[in-house]
Each structure stands twice: as structure tokens, then as C-alpha cells.
Scaffold this motif. Structure first.
Motif: not given
Length: 190
Positions: A2, A16, A14
Motif C-alpha cells: 500500500c 486500487t 476499491q
């Protein structure tokens, strides 16, 4: 692994990818927050900045004030251009000497007939006085004239202006005024 989103960006739903902060939002370190009233995001959406003069900020979006109006110091309300000023697109400017704001305060107009003034404030000239050529001051009515409400008029034959030029007085017994300027004593035998 992350990563923290760059300033002006936050994670998508999401988580992402990072997306630009929404309209009306700004942020640092991946967290976007709404801009308070009177402000909007800077171009990179890193922080909220005060709306420019003549605009108000609602929900993080700066909107222009209407013609004849400007914004308050906090940029949250529009108010009418102050007396003596007029404006378009939220910017009010002072009227010139000999002018005043129109009723909508969107433009400066010449002082009304019989009025004079400076700094955007016109007032009615008192009786016996009239505006000068550029309507910036009241001046005495000319010789041979009387005046009321800022307007001077010629006195008719057989009369003359009173001492304060506010009206025309008829010539007394034994006096004449062929041009309305001054009553004079009749000559012997006239």
C-alpha cells in the motif's frame, strides 16, 4: 504493498488506485476534505483557498456575484455595491465626481438635473444655486436669473432676481427692467 496517495488525491472506492479529490474537496496525504464556505480547492487540490473578490464559495465551488453586487470579506455572501459605487461581475468601483450609481448599481451615471456631487454622491443644489458644468459643485445662479431646486431661470422683463437669487421680484413703482436683470429708476418724464 500500500502507498499513500499524493497530495490532492485519495484512494478510489476499491482502493486500487489514487484519484484526484472530488470537486469542492482538497487534501494531503491521501485524505480529501470538503472546502469550507467561501473557499475552493487550489488548482492542484492540495488545499482550499479563499474565493477571489466578487465571488462566493458554496460547497467548495466559487460562483460570481451578480451585476451590482460584490462579495463580503469571508466570500460567503453577496451584497449590493456600496453607495457611490457600481459594478459588473462582482467588482464594484467608485463613481467619478459628477456621477452617481444607477438604481441597479451596475453603472455610474451623470448626476440628475439640478444635482451635483463628488465621490459618487449627488445632492440637489439649494435654491439660488445650480450645478457647475461638470456637476461637481453647486454655484450661484447667474446675474439676471433666479433658481429653485438646482435650476436657474431668466427673470422676465419688469422684474429682477431677489438678493439670494431664489426668485424674481417685480420692479417697484417708478422702476423698470427691460431685460429682467436689474430694476432701475425711470428717467425724468418716463
Amino acid at each position: 504493498m500500500c502507498e499513500v496517495c499524493a497530495n490532492g488525491r485519495s484512494p478510489n472506492v476499491q482502493r486500487t488506485a489514487c484519484e484526484e479529490c472530488e470537486t469542492g474537496y482538497a487534501g494531503l496525504g491521501g485524505v480529501c476534505l470538503p472546502c469550507r464556505a467561501g473557499t475552493a480547492p487550489n488548482p492542484t487540490r492540495e488545499f482550499c483557498q479563499l474565493c477571489q473578490i466578487g465571488y462566493v464559495g458554496i460547497d467548495g465551488i466559487c460562483e460570481p456575484c451578480g451585476d451590482g453586487f460584490t462579495s463580503d470579506d469571508e466570500r460567503v455572501d453577496c451584497y449590493r455595491c456600496p453607495i457611490g459605487t457600481a459594478g459588473l461581475s462582482g467588482v464594484c468601483i467608485p463613481c467619478e465626481d459628477g456621477q452617481q450609481a444607477s438604481s441597479t448599481r451596475t453603472t455610474c451615471v451623470s448626476c440628475s438635473e439640478g444635482h451635483a456631487g463628488t465621490a459618487g454622491h449627488c445632492t440637489l443644489c439649494p435654491s439660488g444655486r445650480t450645478p457647475n458644468d461638470d456637476s461637481t459643485a453647486c454655484v450661484s445662479c447667474d446675474s439676471g436669473t433666479g433658481g429653485v431646486d438646482g435650476l436657474c431661470f431668466l427673470c422676465p422683463a419688469g422684474s429682477q432676481p431677489n438678493s439670494d437669487h431664489t426668485s424674481c421680484d417685480a420692479c417697484g413703482v417708478g422702476k423698470v427692467s427691460p431685460d429682467g436683470v436689474e430694476c432701475v429708476t425711470c428717467g425724468v418724464g418716463q
